[in-house]
Design a protein around this motif. Structure first.
Motif, PDB file in Angstrom:
ATOM      1  N   LEU A 131      39.396   4.843  52.208  1.00  0.00           N
ATOM      2  CA  LEU A 131      38.352   3.901  51.786  1.00  0.00           C
ATOM      3  C   LEU A 131      38.977   2.744  51.006  1.00  0.00           C
ATOM      4  N   PRO A 132      38.334   1.571  51.028  1.00  0.00           N
ATOM      5  CA  PRO A 132      38.927   0.376  50.398  1.00  0.00           C
ATOM      6  C   PRO A 132      39.041   0.460  48.883  1.00  0.00           C
ATOM      7  N   ASN A 133      38.258   1.312  48.225  1.00  0.00           N
ATOM      8  CA  ASN A 133      38.411   1.495  46.785  1.00  0.00           C
ATOM      9  C   ASN A 133      37.951   2.891  46.394  1.00  0.00           C
ATOM     10  N   LYS A 134      38.058   3.212  45.126  1.00  0.00           N
ATOM     11  CA  LYS A 134      37.699   4.540  44.654  1.00  0.00           C
ATOM     12  C   LYS A 134      36.224   4.830  44.927  1.00  0.00           C
ATOM     13  N   LEU A 135      35.949   6.081  45.261  1.00  0.00           N
ATOM     14  CA  LEU A 135      34.582   6.505  45.560  1.00  0.00           C
ATOM     15  C   LEU A 135      33.981   7.156  44.323  1.00  0.00           C
ATOM     16  N   ALA A 136      32.927   6.557  43.787  1.00  0.00           N
ATOM     17  CA  ALA A 136      32.221   7.129  42.643  1.00  0.00           C
ATOM     18  C   ALA A 136      31.387   8.308  43.136  1.00  0.00           C
ATOM     19  N   ASN A 137      31.787   9.511  42.730  1.00  0.00           N
ATOM     20  CA  ASN A 137      31.090  10.706  43.177  1.00  0.00           C
ATOM     21  C   ASN A 137      31.479  11.875  42.279  1.00  0.00           C
ATOM     22  N   PRO A 138      30.546  12.539  41.616  1.00  0.00           N
ATOM     23  CA  PRO A 138      29.118  12.231  41.602  1.00  0.00           C
ATOM     24  C   PRO A 138      28.860  10.806  41.089  1.00  0.00           C
ATOM     25  N   ILE A 139      27.839  10.202  41.607  1.00  0.00           N
ATOM     26  CA  ILE A 139      27.605   8.784  41.365  1.00  0.00           C
ATOM     27  C   ILE A 139      26.941   8.546  40.009  1.00  0.00           C
ATOM     28  N   GLY A 140      27.287   7.422  39.380  1.00  0.00           N
ATOM     29  CA  GLY A 140      26.603   6.989  38.169  1.00  0.00           C
ATOM     30  C   GLY A 140      27.233   7.482  36.877  1.00  0.00           C
ATOM     31  N   PHE A 141      26.772   6.904  35.759  1.00  0.00           N
ATOM     32  CA  PHE A 141      27.184   7.344  34.430  1.00  0.00           C
ATOM     33  C   PHE A 141      26.396   8.592  34.033  1.00  0.00           C
ATOM     34  N   ASP A 142      26.944   9.340  33.116  1.00  0.00           N
ATOM     35  CA  ASP A 142      26.280  10.540  32.605  1.00  0.00           C
ATOM     36  C   ASP A 142      25.291  10.126  31.522  1.00  0.00           C
ATOM     37  N   LEU A 143      24.070   9.761  31.947  1.00  0.00           N
ATOM     38  CA  LEU A 143      23.044   9.317  31.004  1.00  0.00           C
ATOM     39  C   LEU A 143      22.004  10.399  30.731  1.00  0.00           C
ATOM     40  N   GLY A 144      22.051  11.477  31.500  1.00  0.00           N
ATOM     41  CA  GLY A 144      21.038  12.508  31.359  1.00  0.00           C
ATOM     42  C   GLY A 144      19.789  12.162  32.157  1.00  0.00           C
ATOM     43  N   GLY A 145      18.937  13.137  32.350  1.00  0.00           N
ATOM     44  CA  GLY A 145      17.695  12.934  33.090  1.00  0.00           C
ATOM     45  C   GLY A 145      17.890  13.185  34.575  1.00  0.00           C
ATOM     46  N   ASP A 146      16.841  13.721  35.215  1.00  0.00           N
ATOM     47  CA  ASP A 146      16.941  14.005  36.641  1.00  0.00           C
ATOM     48  C   ASP A 146      15.861  13.317  37.462  1.00  0.00           C
ATOM     49  N   LEU A 147      15.088  12.443  36.841  1.00  0.00           N
ATOM     50  CA  LEU A 147      14.082  11.689  37.582  1.00  0.00           C
ATOM     51  C   LEU A 147      14.756  10.604  38.411  1.00  0.00           C
ATOM     52  N   PRO A 148      14.141  10.178  39.514  1.00  0.00           N
ATOM     53  CA  PRO A 148      14.731   9.105  40.331  1.00  0.00           C
ATOM     54  C   PRO A 148      15.029   7.844  39.519  1.00  0.00           C
ATOM     55  N   GLU A 149      14.162   7.538  38.548  1.00  0.00           N
ATOM     56  CA  GLU A 149      14.365   6.350  37.721  1.00  0.00           C
ATOM     57  C   GLU A 149      15.615   6.502  36.842  1.00  0.00           C
ATOM     58  N   SER A 150      15.821   7.700  36.306  1.00  0.00           N
ATOM     59  CA  SER A 150      16.999   7.957  35.469  1.00  0.00           C
ATOM     60  C   SER A 150      18.279   7.872  36.295  1.00  0.00           C
ATOM     61  N   ILE A 151      18.228   8.437  37.497  1.00  0.00           N
ATOM     62  CA  ILE A 151      19.397   8.400  38.377  1.00  0.00           C
ATOM     63  C   ILE A 151      19.705   6.962  38.787  1.00  0.00           C
ATOM     64  N   ALA A 152      18.651   6.198  39.091  1.00  0.00           N
ATOM     65  CA  ALA A 152      18.843   4.792  39.470  1.00  0.00           C
ATOM     66  C   ALA A 152      19.477   4.007  38.329  1.00  0.00           C
ATOM     67  N   LEU A 153      19.031   4.258  37.093  1.00  0.00           N
ATOM     68  CA  LEU A 153      19.601   3.582  35.923  1.00  0.00           C
ATOM     69  C   LEU A 153      21.070   3.941  35.763  1.00  0.00           C
ATOM     70  N   ALA A 154      21.409   5.218  35.966  1.00  0.00           N
ATOM     71  CA  ALA A 154      22.802   5.662  35.853  1.00  0.00           C
ATOM     72  C   ALA A 154      23.685   4.990  36.900  1.00  0.00           C
ATOM     73  N   ILE A 155      23.156   4.860  38.124  1.00  0.00           N
ATOM     74  CA  ILE A 155      23.915   4.228  39.214  1.00  0.00           C
ATOM     75  C   ILE A 155      24.127   2.750  38.931  1.00  0.00           C
ATOM     76  N   MET A 156      23.050   2.048  38.567  1.00  0.00           N
ATOM     77  CA  MET A 156      23.154   0.602  38.344  1.00  0.00           C
ATOM     78  C   MET A 156      24.020   0.293  37.123  1.00  0.00           C
ATOM     79  N   SER A 157      23.984   1.169  36.114  1.00  0.00           N
ATOM     80  CA  SER A 157      24.830   0.961  34.931  1.00  0.00           C
ATOM     81  C   SER A 157      26.301   1.023  35.313  1.00  0.00           C
ATOM     82  N   GLN A 158      26.658   2.006  36.133  1.00  0.00           N
ATOM     83  CA  GLN A 158      28.048   2.148  36.551  1.00  0.00           C
ATOM     84  C   GLN A 158      28.471   0.993  37.445  1.00  0.00           C
TER      85      GLN A 158
END
Length: 343
Positions: A284-311
């Motif tokens: 791949l052309p660069n490092k693969l973020a996986n598991p994706i996102g920062f460790d912000l806590g929460g398991d709701l879709p909104e929390s996961i989206a925030l973690a992904i966009m933050s990273q």
């Protein structure tokens, strides 16, 4: 509305001749300031402003300065200095403690709209460029010569590098993609959503996306529709489709240069995706973020989206993503030192 320049110009453009307008630009800062040199906002004679140069402290006074600018038909430079207790900055309650110098320029046909039409065109076409703010010709409005340049010119002062909004390409249009699109839209990013499944890639579900592509992935290899991606998120919840997306990321010219690449799901699943795609992570052309996102806590879709966009945001801005710290007063430190010494 986003405070990105492209969004400000989009609001100004259809109303550019309906009232008087002014461009307020920060041309110098010292010490702490809310925004830095190059930040811009637009003000009109109806009392509306678009964009922010501070946290709301300067904007009311800048509207007043714009009125002077229209009355005199000249540019005005104003300096706000929180280090000087006699300065207007103290009355405005500016809390950053720094100096901010702003030039306010009238926008009209006589000065070619400060070349903002060209600047808007460049941003609409997602082209990077440079914008020169003329701080010399402050007396005659017709002589103000702001210019859009294709390359940097070291002889010019107040030359601002202008970049289009980051482009986020999302593979997968499930329900949990919706908060990701909303956050990216709030940030003013260009959003391209791709899903080969007809029931998923629907514009009605993703009204904030700039581009929705419902097309077989095999046909996207040479597609000119795909924007030049800054960040890529793969979230189909389907191993085969995730694998097809990774193959595209490896081969599609507009995707290979992305600064951020993330894949939703645990690492044991990602091994299955890579095997299905017949790829190694090093392909791949660069490092693969996986598991994706920062460790912000929460398991709701909104929390996961925030973690992904933050990273993704931290990666594009080349920031660490670490906490900036916690406040400790000098008094607290002194007490600790006394206690430690006494112990």
């Amino acid at each position: 509305m986003s405070n990105r320049l492209a969004a400000l110009l989009a609001s100004w453009f259809p109303k550019r001749d309906s009232c008087q307008w002014a461009l307020a630009s920060i041309i110098e800062t010292q010490r702490s300031s809310y925004r830095k040199s190059g930040a811009m906002m637009l003000i009109n004679s109806l009392g509306k402003s678009y964009g922010l140069l501070s946290g709301g402290c300067l904007e009311a006074d800048l509207i007043r300065q714009a009125q002077k600018c229209w009355h005199r038909n000249t540019s005005i430079t104003v300096c706000y200095d929180m280090m000087d207790d006699s300065d207007i900055a103290w009355q405005l309650g500016i809390g950053c403690g720094g100096l901010v110098k702003v030039i306010v320029q009238p926008i009209n046909q006589d000065n070619n709209y400060l070349d903002l039409l060209t600047l808007k065109s460049q941003l609409d076409n997602r082209n990077a460029c440079f914008y020169h703010i003329d701080t010399f010709n402050a007396q005659a409005v017709s002589r103000i010569n702001n210019q859009v340049l294709s390359k940097a010119d070291s002889s010019l002062e107040s030359l601002i590098a202008i970049k289009p909004a980051p482009a986020l390409v999302i593979f997968g249009g499930g329900v949990d993609t919706q908060p990701l699109v909303k956050i990216a839209h709030t940030l003013g990013w260009f959003i391209c959503l791709i899903d080969c499944r007809t029931a998923y890639a629907r514009s009605a579900y993703f009204k904030d996306a700039n581009l929705v592509i419902n097309q077989d992935y095999a046909s996207l290899g040479q597609s000119l529709l795909l924007p030049k991606a800054d960040a890529i998120v793969i979230m189909h919840h389907n191993v085969s489709l995730d694998a097809h997306a990774l193959q595209l990321v490896k081969s599609q010219e507009n995707l290979t240069g992305a600064s951020y690449l993330g894949l939703l799901g645990p690492q044991h699943r990602t091994e299955q995706v890579l095997e299905k795609a017949q790829l190694n992570s090093t392909d791949l052309p660069n490092k693969l973020a996986n598991p994706i996102g920062f460790d912000l806590g929460g398991d709701l879709p909104e929390s996961i989206a925030l973690a992904i966009m933050s990273q993704a945001h931290a990666c594009i801005e080349q920031a660490s993503g670490k906490s900036l710290g916690y406040f400790q007063s000098q008094l607290s430190n002194s007490i600790k030192q006394v206690v430690n010494h006494a112990g």
